[in-house]
Scaffold this motif. Structure first.
Motif, mmCIF file in Angstrom:
data_model
loop_
_atom_site.group_PDB
_atom_site.id
_atom_site.type_symbol
_atom_site.label_atom_id
_atom_site.label_comp_id
_atom_site.label_asym_id
_atom_site.label_seq_id
_atom_site.Cartn_x
_atom_site.Cartn_y
_atom_site.Cartn_z
ATOM 1 N N LEU A 1 -0.186 -10.097 -1.088
ATOM 2 C CA LEU A 1 0.815 -10.586 -0.124
ATOM 3 C C LEU A 1 2.221 -10.154 -0.531
ATOM 4 N N ALA B 1 4.214 -8.440 2.460
ATOM 5 C CA ALA B 1 5.236 -9.243 3.150
ATOM 6 C C ALA B 1 6.576 -8.497 3.287
ATOM 7 N N LEU C 1 1.019 -14.220 5.926
ATOM 8 C CA LEU C 1 1.758 -12.963 5.797
ATOM 9 C C LEU C 1 3.050 -13.004 6.621
#
Ligand SMILES: [Zn+2]
Length: 238
Positions: free
Chosen positions: A95, A99, A142
């Motif tokens: 992530l 992100a 996310l």
């Protein structure tokens, strides 16, 4: 068992599930998810090749209602490997790579909107079967994490306004026409929708392929009276 103030049992269950995921991740040997070298989930060479380059997503035959969509990157190379590892193999620590990339796509889309416009990001929902298979919802965390990297003038929120009803097949290998018919009618509003008067909605998905999913989600939201101003994806096939 007493819960801490403001903390429900479902919060504890979610935290425990997350702890299990992190623990499982730590126990696995760390090989780069892209090039398979040992030393970490993503080696330095692959990490440096994983860069955002926002562009308009142009499906070969955009379905009716396909919103203007900005993708943070092409769906290829390292990003493809990282997204598949995050989404299909539950490597949730990735992530932190995905992100900031999605944030660049979001920022590019938000820069095109008036500075005082209130914006709601609506992630495309996964079916219950997909969430069960993947160990949870991959897109909502996310989007929430990406938003923390976005610095714009507009007030921006995230709302899971839609849910997916069962019935759609895995779209892998389906033609563009089959994808559209597969996804038609699969999104419905959740109860307790937020007020969206005067709010601009951006639909958010991970990958754009034929555009059928984004067109269906945008069409459902328009049918609910939402002002859909576009879409953002982490990656686009074309
Ligand atoms: Zn690597």
């Amino acid at each position: 068992m007493n819960s801490a103030p403001g903390f429900s049992m479902s919060n504890f269950a979610a935290l425990n599930a997350e702890l299990l995921r992190v623990a499982a991740d730590l126990m696995l040997p760390a090989y780069c998810v892209s090039c398979s070298r040992s030393g970490g989930l993503l080696c330095l060479g692959c990490a440096s090749a994983c860069r955002a380059a926002p562009r308009r997503a142009h499906p070969a035959h955009p379905p009716p209602g396909f919103p203007t969509c900005i993708a943070a990157s092409a769906y290829a190379g390292v990003l493809r490997s990282v997204l598949l590892a995050y989404k299909e193999h539950n490597r949730r620590r990735l992530l932190c790579v995905l992100a900031p990339m999605l944030a660049i796509g979001l920022s590019a889309a938000l820069q095109n909107l008036p500075a005082n416009e209130r914006v709601l990001l609506v992630p495309v929902p996964s079916s219950r079967a997909a969430r069960r298979h993947r160990g949870g919802d991959h897109l909502r965390p996310l989007v929430a994490a990406a938003l923390r990297h976005v610095h714009v003038r507009q007030p921006v929120g995230v709302s899971s306004m839609l849910r997916a009803v069962p019935g759609a097949r895995d779209s892998l290998g389906l033609s563009a026409v089959a994808r559209r018919s597969n996804i038609r009618g699969r999104f419905v509003p959740r109860r307790g929708l937020p007020l969206t008067d005067g709010v601009s909605v951006l639909v958010v998905d991970d990958v754009v392929t034929s555009g059928a999913t984004l067109a269906e989600a945008a069409g459902t939201l328009r049918g609910l009276g939402c002002h859909v101003v576009g879409a953002v994806a982490l990656a686009a096939v074309s």
